[in-house]
Scaffold this active site. Structure first.
Site, PDB file in Angstrom:
ATOM      1  N   GLY A  86     -26.797   6.277  19.991  1.00 23.34           N
ATOM      2  CA  GLY A  86     -27.384   7.610  19.909  1.00 23.34           C
ATOM      3  C   GLY A  86     -26.771   8.599  20.871  1.00 23.34           C
ATOM      4  CB  ALA A  87     -23.664   8.515  22.723  1.00 23.59           C
ATOM      5  CG  ASN A  88     -25.532  12.142  17.729  1.00 23.77           C
ATOM      6  OD1 ASN A  88     -26.092  11.048  17.794  1.00 23.77           O
ATOM      7  ND2 ASN A  88     -26.079  13.191  17.141  1.00 23.77           N
ATOM      8  CB  THR A  89     -27.973  14.708  20.331  1.00 20.63           C
ATOM      9  OG1 THR A  89     -28.690  15.896  20.691  1.00 20.63           O
ATOM     10  CG2 THR A  89     -28.966  13.591  20.061  1.00 20.63           C
ATOM     11  N   GLY A  90     -28.450  14.858  23.340  1.00 24.00           N
ATOM     12  CA  GLY A  90     -29.394  14.566  24.410  1.00 24.00           C
ATOM     13  C   GLY A  90     -28.836  13.802  25.586  1.00 24.00           C
ATOM     14  CB  ILE A  91     -30.430  11.518  28.067  1.00 24.22           C
ATOM     15  CG1 ILE A  91     -31.032  10.402  27.213  1.00 24.22           C
ATOM     16  CG2 ILE A  91     -31.499  12.531  28.437  1.00 24.22           C
ATOM     17  CD1 ILE A  91     -32.121   9.617  27.934  1.00 24.22           C
ATOM     18  N   GLY A  92     -28.041  10.752  25.828  1.00 22.73           N
ATOM     19  CA  GLY A  92     -26.952   9.846  25.476  1.00 22.73           C
ATOM     20  C   GLY A  92     -25.606  10.519  25.601  1.00 22.73           C
ATOM     21  CB  SER A 145     -40.680   6.333  27.367  1.00 23.99           C
ATOM     22  OG  SER A 145     -41.631   7.360  27.603  1.00 23.99           O
ATOM     23  CE1 TYR A 173     -40.726   7.123  21.815  1.00 26.72           C
ATOM     24  CE2 TYR A 173     -42.404   7.742  23.420  1.00 26.72           C
ATOM     25  CZ  TYR A 173     -41.074   7.620  23.061  1.00 26.72           C
ATOM     26  OH  TYR A 173     -40.091   7.994  23.953  1.00 26.72           O
TER      27      TYR A 173
END
Length: 322
Positions: A23-29, A164, A189
């Site tokens: 999931g490294a295409n956005t956000g903290i990734g 989390s 979640y």
């Protein structure tokens, strides 16, 4: 913006190291990838959308972190590559793992970062509740499939599970892990994030029991971060929830670069390199909820997860316990 966010202080370089980030295409990734790339690592963005991953890869290479004068960023940057990974499809997880095993001589760091949060009820291609598979089962399978490669790349290897503080809201519903009897997006979640911490605990124990050295594992809370992860708040809670959430706790929300710091800390910090099986926030060890420290639940979750992903004897890196 959160005024007391701690930053990773390690100046470690990662030249010659290979990192896989889901999931490294956005956000903290993406911010984690940007930092580790600038430290000299070969960073593989494992993402569902290849077009977005390619765009993120170019951004990672072109834009420096906000503090480019740090010593760890002064050397040559590394490389960036992409690999297709859809965690909501176990066949895709296996395909991604096989591709990485075939193409990469080594994998030194695996960061299980991807996730979905409080989405409306839905099932994956494999028939499991979306949050439980995307946040836990997919990463469970990916980690075990890549573990032999990581083991062969040791010492100095790390596996990082982004959890989390919401794990405190979670409960392992052993009779309804798939949320088919009832569904609450917040509780589902929380269950998936609790699973991240329990998985970390059990993986650490099994590595030690199998006398596998040179692989340390971590789980962490990145903080409340302004990312696309909150895109389902309006549909899962009520219309306008995302806006209200942002206004009420806006002072405490981190930007993605701040939110990435604990992931980076677990990936590179020298002291953390001597720790394993622990839970972190603000770049430091902290204590998770008591239910996240339950050894029996950790073992049971492992066993149930292995069944749900149809883990074969050939895929299982650990001998069965007797």
């Amino acid at each position: 913006m959160w005024p007391f966010s701690r930053s990773c202080q390690s100046k470690a370089r990662l030249a010659g190291k290979t990192v896989v980030i889901t999931g490294a295409n956005t956000g903290i990734g993406k911010e984690t990838a940007r930092d580790l790339y600038r430290r000299g690592a070969r960073v593989i963005l494992a993402c569902r959308d290849i077009a977005k991953a390619n765009a993120a890869a170019e951004e990672v290479k072109s834009a420096l972190p906000s503090k480019p004068n740090r010593e760890q960023f002064k050397g040559e940057p590394g490389e960036v590559a992409v690999c297709k990974l859809n965690l909501s499809n176990l066949a895709s997880v296996r395909e991604c793992a096989n591709k990485l095993i075939d193409s990469e001589p080594n994998i030194h760091i695996l960061i299980n970062n991807a996730g979905v949060m409080m989405c409306p009820y839905g099932k994956t291609d494999d028939g499991y509740e979306m949050q439980f598979q995307t946040n836990h089962l997919g990463h469970f399978l990916l980690t075990l499939l890549l573990l032999p490669k990581i083991k062969n790349s040791a010492p100095g290897c790390r596996i990082i599970n982004v959890s989390s503080t919401a794990h405190i809201l979670g409960q392992m519903h052993w009779e309804d892990l798939n949320s088919e009897k009832s569904y609450n997006s917040v509780k589902a979640y929380g269950q998936s994030k609790l699973a991240n911490v329990l998985f970390t605990k059990e993986l650490s124990r099994r590595l030690k029991e199998a006398n596998i050295e040179g692989i340390n594992v971590y789980s962490l809370h990145p903080g409340v971060v302004s990312t696309e992860l909150g895109r389902h708040l309006d549909s899962s809670l009520f219309r306008g929830a995302r806006t209200i959430f942002s206004v009420i706790i806006g002072t405490f929300i981190k930007n993605p670069e701040q939110g990435a710091q604990t992931s980076i800390h677990c990936a590179v910090d020298e002291k953390a390199g001597k720790e394993t099986g622990l839970y972190y926030k603000e770049c430091a060890v902290t204590t998770p909820a008591s239910k996240a420290r339950n050894e029996k639940d950790a073992i049971k979750l492992w066993e149930e997860s292995a069944k749900l992903v149809n883990l074969t004897a050939q895929e299982n890196p650990f001998p069965e316990r007797h």
